[in-house]
Each structure stands twice: as structure tokens, then as C-alpha cells.
Design a protein around this motif. Structure first.
Motif, PDB file in Angstrom:
ATOM      1  N   TYR A 115       0.971  -1.067  -0.085  1.00  0.00           N
ATOM      2  CA  TYR A 115      -0.099   0.015   0.004  1.00  0.00           C
ATOM      3  C   TYR A 115       0.903   1.137   0.009  1.00  0.00           C
ATOM      4  O   TYR A 115       2.009   1.275   0.369  1.00  0.00           O
ATOM      5  CB  TYR A 115      -0.986  -0.102   1.187  1.00  0.00           C
TER       6      TYR A 115
ATOM      7  N   LYS B  55      -6.389   6.166  -1.442  1.00  0.00           N
ATOM      8  CA  LYS B  55      -5.818   5.406  -2.463  1.00  0.00           C
ATOM      9  C   LYS B  55      -5.788   4.087  -2.139  1.00  0.00           C
ATOM     10  O   LYS B  55      -6.457   3.244  -3.154  1.00  0.00           O
ATOM     11  CB  LYS B  55      -4.519   5.937  -2.958  1.00  0.00           C
ATOM     12  N   ASP B  56      -5.365   3.856  -0.844  1.00  0.00           N
ATOM     13  CA  ASP B  56      -5.150   2.630  -0.561  1.00  0.00           C
ATOM     14  C   ASP B  56      -6.531   1.818  -0.197  1.00  0.00           C
ATOM     15  O   ASP B  56      -6.733   0.621  -0.569  1.00  0.00           O
ATOM     16  CB  ASP B  56      -4.443   2.230   0.669  1.00  0.00           C
TER      17      ASP B  56
ATOM     18  N   LYS C  96      -8.103   0.898  -3.518  1.00  0.00           N
ATOM     19  CA  LYS C  96      -7.342  -0.271  -4.154  1.00  0.00           C
ATOM     20  C   LYS C  96      -8.047  -1.613  -3.361  1.00  0.00           C
ATOM     21  O   LYS C  96      -8.239  -2.754  -3.982  1.00  0.00           O
ATOM     22  CB  LYS C  96      -5.924  -0.417  -3.712  1.00  0.00           C
TER      23      LYS C  96
ATOM     24  N   THR D 252     -10.021  -4.598  -5.234  1.00  0.00           N
ATOM     25  CA  THR D 252      -9.651  -5.940  -4.937  1.00  0.00           C
ATOM     26  C   THR D 252     -10.678  -6.921  -4.334  1.00  0.00           C
ATOM     27  O   THR D 252     -10.870  -8.060  -5.090  1.00  0.00           O
ATOM     28  CB  THR D 252      -8.400  -6.046  -4.050  1.00  0.00           C
TER      29      THR D 252
END
Length: 191
Positions: free
Chosen positions: A72, A78-79, A82, A86
Motif C-alpha cells: 500500500y 488510494k489504499d 485499491k 480487490t
């Protein structure tokens, strides 16, 4: 796994999604797979064994892994975007339907560990991440497990609704949902 075995597994899992494990018969499995019922037993031994074999295949397992959450950027938004992508790309409505079909009393003892692996991996990855973000002063809550469960619930809730109701409850697109829910979540916990 050979071609015949895969046909039997796919027929079984699709029938379980449609009508549940208890109502799925080996005769129906054989018919759907285009094989004799004796082939079903010869290949797998029992309906339960078909399911347990299916749970090992990528087609019937979202393959969510701890490594999905180890890399990360330390940018909270942003993380989390993501992580949501996922999760929602791997834990599809199809998987949720299968998972629900595998919770019947006569099967759950054998499937529960496999079913629980997915949310446990996500929860652990998120808990570790939130712990790190707290240590770095990027979030204001030290209750990392609660944050992880909340974020898991945001993601699972969306895929569960899509699995259960398709677009009848909401026509909100996955990408729109991810963006909006992450924005709201980040605004609530960032420092």
C-alpha cells in the motif's frame, strides 16, 4: 482436474446457486453435466466431495489472499480504493450465491472454514493496515478491528445486495459505489 470432473463440478455449483444444496440431486448433476450418474459417483464419491473439490478451484473460490493487502501507499483514500476494488473484483455476486448455498446444515461443518477464510483474510489485512495508519498519525481511531469490520461490511453489503437482488434494490454501478463509500469512510476517519 480433467474435463469431465470440471463439467460435474460446474453443474453442481450452478445447481446449488439455483436451488440450494439439499434440493440438488446427483441425477440432476449428471444430466446438467451430460454424464451418467455413475460417472458422478466414480469421479467424486458423493455430492459433498464435489463441493469440497470445487472450493479448491479458482472458478468457485475468490482467491482473496493476505498479499492482496500487504502493498500500500500510505495514502488512505488510494489504499482503500485499491482494497475495495480487490475485494469486489474477487468476491463477486456469483461467489456470494455459492457461499450462501454452502451454508446448509448438512454441509456447513465441511465448508465453514473455506467460507470464513475470505472475510477473515480481508479483516486481517484491513486491521493491520489501520494499525499502521494509526501509528503514522493518519487516522484518528485506535479501534482497528472495528474499522476493519465496518469497511468489510461496506464492501460485503454491496456485493450481497447485488447477489440477492441484482439491480432491483439499486442500479448503482460498482465503481460509483466504491468511489462514494470510500470517500465517506475516509472523511470519517482521517486526521
Amino acid at each position: 482436474m480433467d474435463k469431465t470432473g470440471l463439467k460435474i463440478i460446474n453443474a453442481t455449483m450452478n445447481l446449488i446457486m439455483e436451488k440450494g444444496y439439499p434440493l440438488t440431486t446427483t441425477k440432476e448433476i449428471a444430466n446438467r453435466a451430460g454424464v451418467n450418474e455413475s460417472t458422478v459417483f466414480r469421479k467424486f464419491g458423493s455430492k459433498k466431495d464435489i463441493v469440497l473439490n470445487a472450493m479448491e478451484l479458482r472458478e468457485w473460490n475468490p482467491d482473496l489472499a493476505a498479499d492482496d493487502f500487504k502493498v500500500y501507499s500510505l495514502d488512505l483514500k488510494k489504499d482503500l480504493l485499491k482494497f475495495s476494488h480487490t475485494y469486489l473484483n474477487k468476491v463477486t455476486p456469483k461467489f456470494v450465491k455459492v457461499s450462501l448455498g454452502l451454508r446448509c446444515p448438512e454441509l456447513y461443518e465441511y465448508t465453514k472454514d473455506g467460507i470464513m477464510q475470505v472475510p477473515m483474510v480481508f479483516k486481517k489485512g484491513l486491521t493491520d493496515y489501520f494499525c499502521e495508519m494509526y501509528k503514522r498519525g493518519k487516522i484518528n481511531s485506535s479501534d482497528h478491528e472495528s474499522l476493519a469490520v465496518m469497511f468489510l461490511s461496506l464492501n460485503f453489503g454491496f456485493v450481497f445486495f447485488k447477489a440477492s437482488f441484482d439491480d432491483m434494490l439499486t442500479s448503482l454501478l460498482k465503481e460509483t459505489y466504491i468511489q462514494n463509500s470510500v470517500n465517506i469512510f475516509v472523511n470519517g476517519i482521517k486526521k
